[in-house]
Design a protein around this motif. Structure first.
Motif, PDB file in Angstrom:
ATOM      1  N   ILE A 228       0.824  -1.201   0.000  1.00 40.34           N
ATOM      2  CA  ILE A 228       0.000   0.000   0.000  1.00 40.34           C
ATOM      3  C   ILE A 228       0.862   1.256   0.000  1.00 40.34           C
ATOM      4  O   ILE A 228       0.629   2.192  -0.775  1.00 40.34           O
ATOM      5  CB  ILE A 228      -0.947  -0.002   1.223  1.00 40.34           C
ATOM      6  N   SER A 229       1.861   1.310   0.879  1.00 39.97           N
ATOM      7  CA  SER A 229       2.719   2.496   0.938  1.00 39.97           C
ATOM      8  C   SER A 229       3.514   2.667  -0.351  1.00 39.97           C
ATOM      9  O   SER A 229       3.781   3.792  -0.781  1.00 39.97           O
ATOM     10  CB  SER A 229       3.655   2.405   2.142  1.00 39.97           C
ATOM     11  N   ILE A 230       3.889   1.554  -1.001  1.00 39.65           N
ATOM     12  CA  ILE A 230       4.605   1.639  -2.271  1.00 39.65           C
ATOM     13  C   ILE A 230       3.718   2.259  -3.347  1.00 39.65           C
ATOM     14  O   ILE A 230       4.148   3.120  -4.119  1.00 39.65           O
ATOM     15  CB  ILE A 230       5.078   0.232  -2.697  1.00 39.65           C
ATOM     16  N   LEU A 231       2.464   1.841  -3.400  1.00 42.59           N
ATOM     17  CA  LEU A 231       1.533   2.419  -4.371  1.00 42.59           C
ATOM     18  C   LEU A 231       1.316   3.903  -4.108  1.00 42.59           C
ATOM     19  O   LEU A 231       1.207   4.708  -5.039  1.00 42.59           O
ATOM     20  CB  LEU A 231       0.199   1.666  -4.312  1.00 42.59           C
ATOM     21  N   CYS A 232       1.274   4.266  -2.837  1.00 40.83           N
ATOM     22  CA  CYS A 232       1.127   5.687  -2.492  1.00 40.83           C
ATOM     23  C   CYS A 232       2.351   6.487  -2.925  1.00 40.83           C
ATOM     24  O   CYS A 232       2.217   7.646  -3.352  1.00 40.83           O
ATOM     25  CB  CYS A 232       0.907   5.834  -0.986  1.00 40.83           C
ATOM     26  N   LEU A 233       3.543   5.905  -2.824  1.00 43.03           N
ATOM     27  CA  LEU A 233       4.753   6.612  -3.250  1.00 43.03           C
ATOM     28  C   LEU A 233       4.778   6.800  -4.770  1.00 43.03           C
ATOM     29  O   LEU A 233       5.235   7.841  -5.263  1.00 43.03           O
ATOM     30  CB  LEU A 233       5.992   5.844  -2.795  1.00 43.03           C
ATOM     31  N   ILE A 234       4.293   5.808  -5.517  1.00 41.85           N
ATOM     32  CA  ILE A 234       4.179   5.978  -6.972  1.00 41.85           C
ATOM     33  C   ILE A 234       3.203   7.112  -7.275  1.00 41.85           C
ATOM     34  O   ILE A 234       3.442   7.950  -8.151  1.00 41.85           O
ATOM     35  CB  ILE A 234       3.717   4.671  -7.636  1.00 41.85           C
ATOM     36  N   TYR A 235       2.112   7.135  -6.527  1.00 38.55           N
ATOM     37  CA  TYR A 235       1.112   8.193  -6.734  1.00 38.55           C
ATOM     38  C   TYR A 235       1.672   9.561  -6.373  1.00 38.55           C
ATOM     39  O   TYR A 235       1.337  10.569  -7.017  1.00 38.55           O
ATOM     40  CB  TYR A 235      -0.133   7.876  -5.905  1.00 38.55           C
ATOM     41  N   THR A 236       2.518   9.628  -5.347  1.00 40.71           N
ATOM     42  CA  THR A 236       3.094  10.896  -4.927  1.00 40.71           C
ATOM     43  C   THR A 236       3.887  11.547  -6.052  1.00 40.71           C
ATOM     44  O   THR A 236       3.841  12.770  -6.240  1.00 40.71           O
ATOM     45  CB  THR A 236       4.001  10.684  -3.697  1.00 40.71           C
ATOM     46  N   LEU A 237       4.636  10.740  -6.809  1.00 37.47           N
ATOM     47  CA  LEU A 237       5.375  11.265  -7.954  1.00 37.47           C
ATOM     48  C   LEU A 237       4.455  12.027  -8.898  1.00 37.47           C
ATOM     49  O   LEU A 237       4.746  13.159  -9.310  1.00 37.47           O
ATOM     50  CB  LEU A 237       6.039  10.113  -8.725  1.00 37.47           C
ATOM     51  N   ASN A 238       3.333  11.418  -9.225  1.00 40.03           N
ATOM     52  CA  ASN A 238       2.412  12.009 -10.191  1.00 40.03           C
ATOM     53  C   ASN A 238       1.630  13.168  -9.604  1.00 40.03           C
ATOM     54  O   ASN A 238       1.396  14.176 -10.276  1.00 40.03           O
ATOM     55  CB  ASN A 238       1.451  10.927 -10.699  1.00 40.03           C
ATOM     56  N   PHE A 239       1.223  13.037  -8.358  1.00 42.37           N
ATOM     57  CA  PHE A 239       0.458  14.101  -7.709  1.00 42.37           C
ATOM     58  C   PHE A 239       1.298  15.382  -7.625  1.00 42.37           C
ATOM     59  O   PHE A 239       0.795  16.487  -7.837  1.00 42.37           O
ATOM     60  CB  PHE A 239       0.037  13.650  -6.308  1.00 42.37           C
ATOM     61  N   ALA A 240       2.592  15.211  -7.322  1.00 37.67           N
ATOM     62  CA  ALA A 240       3.489  16.369  -7.248  1.00 37.67           C
ATOM     63  C   ALA A 240       3.638  17.032  -8.617  1.00 37.67           C
ATOM     64  O   ALA A 240       3.584  18.265  -8.737  1.00 37.67           O
ATOM     65  CB  ALA A 240       4.845  15.928  -6.703  1.00 37.67           C
ATOM     66  N   ILE A 241       3.822  16.214  -9.667  1.00 39.43           N
ATOM     67  CA  ILE A 241       3.941  16.768 -11.027  1.00 39.43           C
ATOM     68  C   ILE A 241       2.645  17.453 -11.432  1.00 39.43           C
ATOM     69  O   ILE A 241       2.653  18.545 -12.027  1.00 39.43           O
ATOM     70  CB  ILE A 241       4.304  15.646 -12.017  1.00 39.43           C
ATOM     71  N   ASP A 242       1.519  16.835 -11.096  1.00 35.79           N
ATOM     72  CA  ASP A 242       0.204  17.361 -11.450  1.00 35.79           C
ATOM     73  C   ASP A 242       0.016  18.792 -10.957  1.00 35.79           C
ATOM     74  O   ASP A 242      -0.588  19.626 -11.643  1.00 35.79           O
ATOM     75  CB  ASP A 242      -0.871  16.460 -10.827  1.00 35.79           C
ATOM     76  N   HIS A 243       0.528  19.094  -9.769  1.00 38.03           N
ATOM     77  CA  HIS A 243       0.282  20.407  -9.161  1.00 38.03           C
ATOM     78  C   HIS A 243       1.433  21.386  -9.342  1.00 38.03           C
ATOM     79  O   HIS A 243       1.205  22.601  -9.417  1.00 38.03           O
ATOM     80  CB  HIS A 243      -0.017  20.221  -7.673  1.00 38.03           C
TER      81      HIS A 243
END
Length: 901
Positions: free
Chosen positions: A768-783
């Motif tokens: 779960i935390s690994i999937l969240c870290l992958i998402y963090t990459l994209n969420f940061a770029i998104d904003h």
């Protein structure tokens, strides 16, 4: 015009940048015109897709039943070792010897009986044996036949009786001693190895817990104990009928334990069966249903309120509402596609709605902000096209990066099936999200724009009366029906500046964050942030414990907690398999075996045989004597007959050979058993290659632990490398190279911050935390990407003015999206599961760190470092000077005009 001194290659790069940028903007402009001209089509197609796939999702819903396939590494050495060990000694026959805490193969029932504090559970032998007899007499009915444990149990080879834990024999001796009025001290129970009535030495370290030994006892006699663990192993023949009967037996076993708990108040009973882990893993989804709906309501409310204005003409509350619903129906469509392609649901997929919502609503709010930046005097179709050309270029790029990173997570390099399935679903969700935003939500924006152009009320959809008519009405009516004509002065060309978030950023926040006295405190804040992040990154620990994925209040977690507290003195039993012929009679081989087994509690036929030879004063220094005495004498004695299952003989002519054998090793452990077991595994495996003895080691729990930390970190490393590679390859193809450079720095800072802070918040590295870290990459770029690219393209005189312009243009959408995202996470706190706690913590840190960088760190640091804005100032001065010269020439050529003026 070519800049003096600029190389030709630079000119070509700049031209290529302009061509790509204008080409994408032109495509998005045409897409916006197409949507604005055919809104009904683009509204109908997504709706039909959702209805079609949504109904199929309901009909084809099926949960994943194989927990090992889901969370254990797909490719591991432990699975190969299991196949080899099973080919030598069938695991179904030896699972009672290969004790494992939670990962016992096949079907079984297990119970822990715990006495009150200060009591000795060995004094309650009669009550425990009554519980044992109730289990043996329990019946399950299948097609008119009653089955008891004796019909389903694993049988011993030597006498075809049911395999039972040796602690039962110890309890029988204690009960007989109590019946014959003997003191229990006459029945000496030792720990962890005790001698049974039939003469066998038995290891009971996993069956007796909370042991207090007699002080100064050399033979480790037990004074008292708090807990007893008994396991009932069922036979597995591989047939569906046998499996169904076994499942019924396990269900009845758990019901019986709950019933006996009510009858025996002096003992606490904790039960576990083979289906318990799967049941409690799937239970999270059931517990989270209502909380996910509450999250949706909170996001809908936040989006609606943040899209509202006092201006009843330009306010768009329903667009915020429809934007969230657009993301919801795209998720439903993605779920339908998943189930149509024979996908099976598991509780880790609970994070997909939150991940997709965080990206989808960003596109919604950016498109809404892009609409508000267009000119009001244009026809609504042209305004839609302009909004698309302004927003959809960046949204297309960020959606592509989402697809690339999660696509890499779904690649064969990913070794955890749960991560792979999640990433596959996320890729489909991102594609549908993108399609639904520009089609379904774009159509909603077209209808809203048409209502605005025709001066209809944004909520009541009625004509807005004229200013003269409003002046004659009460104040409340003016407030409800006002279109902002009173607030808009002739100096203000954009009435949307009255949006409360826009007004706050422009009038208050932008001036405060760029104040020279605030900047030192921001630098100190970032240093503190970086320090804690770095400190957390040094303390990362893997989360191979499957308990972290179960519902917190489930019977499995309660069982595991008691088991860890009272039965953590010894590791699971490690099978030590010698798979090649070995000269056991050779003294050097004997010494190698002793060296390998040193530090372990060994249950070994070899050691027992050596002691037997020594006690009998028999010499067996050659092969024939060694095997002859072993077969004719040692293995025929009742106390050693069980060792027949541990040796494989072969006969070549008149000569017998030992082609394979097995021993059992148990390591002494502490409360942190899992970490120590992994260390033992990593210590033994290299020895199997370096020593003359060829062996493998195996326990069922190794399948879940083997290289787990590497398996879960690889997807993040691959995704991070993919993002970095894409940003580097497009370094000179985007608007400005420094934009990519700043984006790489910002994303790295946010990713490391989330990683370090979540570690300090006691979050382990699990799937779960690994999937969240992958998402963090994209969420940061998104904003961060829109903010940074707007800054590097800004033409104001100073960096401070440029960052103010960037915040004013994108700050509203960023704040709307992150606020909605964080508020939607709150209900996850009330789901009693470590899985949802991990999801909440990681996503909260993701949103918080992104917000911190977008509104605090970047606005300050961008005023210190490149890109410089001096060349824009020089260009403006040159243009102004050129304009003044032209005006002077015109005046000189026409002096009469000056006289006239």
């Amino acid at each position: 015009m070519r800049r003096p001194g600029a190389p030709a290659s630079w000119i070509w790069w700049r031209m290529l940048q302009q061509v790509l940028r204008r080409g994408l903007q032109s495509f998005c402009h045409r897409l916006g015109l197409c949507v604005s001209r055919h809104p009904v089509f683009f509204l109908t197609v997504p709706a039909v897709l959702t209805i079609t796939f949504g109904l199929s999702a309901l009909n084809r819903f099926q949960p994943e039943g194989d927990l090992e396939r889901l969370v254990a590494p797909s490719h591991s050495l432990a699975k190969i070792e299991r196949s080899l060990a099973s080919s030598l000694f069938p695991l179904d026959q030896s699972k009672s010897q290969l004790y494992s805490d939670l990962h016992t193969p096949g079907r079984y029932g297990r119970v822990i009986l715990l006495s009150p504090p200060g009591d000795n559970i060995l004094l309650q032998a009669e009550g425990i044996l009554q519980t044992h007899r109730a289990v043996l007499e329990m019946k399950v009915n299948h097609k008119g036949y009653n089955y008891t444990f004796s019909h389903l149990c694993v049988l011993r080879n030597q006498d075809k009786k049911c395999v039972l834990d040796d602690i039962i024999s110890v309890l029988e001796d204690l009960r007989q001693a109590a019946v014959s009025n003997k003191t229990t001290a006459r029945v000496q129970v030792r720990y962890p190895n005790t001698k049974l009535k039939d003469g066998r030495n038995s290891f009971i370290g996993h069956q007796l817990g909370g042991v207090v030994e007699v002080p100064n006892s050399k033979d480790q006699r037990v004074k008292s104990a708090r807990a007893i663990q008994i396991t009932y192993y069922l036979q597995t023949y591989g047939s569906a009928t046998q499996d169904l009967i076994g499942e019924k037996w396990e269900n009845e076993f758990c019901k019986l334990m709950r019933k006996l708990q009510e009858e025996h108040q002096d003992l606490q009973l904790y039960s576990l069966a083979s289906f318990s882990l799967w049941r409690d893993f799937h239970k999270i989804s059931i517990l989270a249903r209502s909380k996910v709906l509450v999250s949706l309501v909170l996001i809908l409310t936040t989006a609606t309120l943040s899209s509202s204005m006092k201006d009843c003409l330009r306010s768009k509350p329903f667009l915020g509402l429809l934007g969230v619903l657009t993301v919801c129906i795209s998720i439903i469509t993605a779920a339908g596609i998943f189930f149509i392609t024979d996908g099976k649901y598991n509780s880790t997929l609970l994070g997909i709605p939150f991940f997709a919502m965080g990206h989808g609503t960003k596109g919604v709010f950016e498109l809404l902000s892009g609409w508000r930046r267009t000119k009001e005097n244009l026809p609504f179709k042209d305004r839609i096209a302009d909004a698309y050309s302004d927003v959809m270029v960046t949204y297309t790029m960020t959606s592509s990066l989402y697809f690339i990173t999660f696509g890499m997570g779904a690649s064969p390099f990913t070794n955890i099936e749960a991560v792979k399935v999640f990433c596959q679903n996320m890729c489909v969700s991102i594609l549908l999200n993108y399609f639904y935003i520009f089609s379904f939500f774009g159509s909603c924006l077209v209808f809203a724009g048409q209502l605005e152009q025709n001066r209809y009320h944004s909520i009541f959809c009625c004509k807005i009366p004229s200013a003269e008519y409003l002046d004659r009405k009460p104040v409340w009516f003016q407030t409800v029906m006002s279109d902002g004509h009173q607030q808009t002065s002739h100096h203000e060309t954009n009435p949307y500046q009255h949006h409360f978030i826009q007004h706050f950023l422009r009038e208050h926040y932008n001036e405060w964050i760029t104040n020279i006295y605030v900047k030192p405190f921001v630098v100190i804040l970032y240093l503190i942030y970086a320090s804690f992040s770095f400190m957390g990154c040094l303390q990362i620990s893997d989360g191979a414990n499957i308990i972290n994925l179960l519902a917190s209040d489930s019977p499995s977690v309660s069982y595991a907690m008691v088991q860890q507290k009272y039965f953590s003195n010894y590791s699971p039993v490690i099978g030590f398999y010698v798979y090649e012929p070995l000269e056991y009679w050779n003294s050097s081989v004997q010494e190698d075996l002793r060296r390998l087994c040193s530090g372990f509690t060994a249950v070994s036929w070899v050691e027992q045989y050596y002691q037997f030879l020594k006690a009998s004063n028999i010499s067996a220094n050659n092969k024939s004597d060694f095997i002859s005495v072993l077969q004719s004498s040692f293995l025929k004695k009742p106390e050693f007959q069980h060792f027949r299952n541990d040796i494989i003989f072969s006969k070549a002519g008149d000569e017998n050979n030992i082609i394979a054998s097995r021993l059992y090793l148990v390591a002494r452990t502490s409360r942190d058993k899992q970490k120590e077991v992994i260390e033992v595994l990593e210590k033994l495996r290299p020895l199997s290659l370096s020593k003359s003895i060829r062996f493998i080691v195996f326990n069922p729990s190794f399948v879940f632990m083997d290289h787990y930390s590497l398996s879960v970190t690889v997807p993040v490393l691959i995704a991070g490398f993919g993002v970095l590679l894409v940003l580097i390859l497009t370094f000179f193809l985007v608007i400005h190279p420094l934009g990519n450079f700043w984006l790489i720095l910002s994303v790295t800072s946010i990713e490391l911050g989330v990683l370090g802070l979540m570690t300090l918040w006691n979050v382990d590295m699990d799937c779960i935390s690994i999937l969240c870290l992958i998402y963090t990459l994209n969420f940061a770029i998104d904003h961060c990407a829109p903010l940074l690219y707007t800054f590097v393209l800004a033409t104001e005189h100073t960096r401070t003015q440029c960052i103010k312009s960037s915040l004013q243009e994108h700050g509203t959408a960023i704040l709307q999206n992150v606020t909605s995202f964080l508020i939607g996470l709150v209900p996850l706190l009330f789901v009693p599961s470590n899985l949802t706690f991990t999801l909440f913590k990681c996503l909260l840190l993701t949103g918080g760190c992104t917000l911190l960088h977008c509104f605090v760190i970047l606005p300050v640091f961008l005023t210190f470092f490149p890109p410089s804005k001096k060349h824009h100032k020089k260009k403006k001065r040159a243009k102004r000077k050129e304009r003044e010269e032209i005006e002077c020439i015109e005046i000189q050529e026409n002096p009469d005009h000056v006289t006239t003026v």
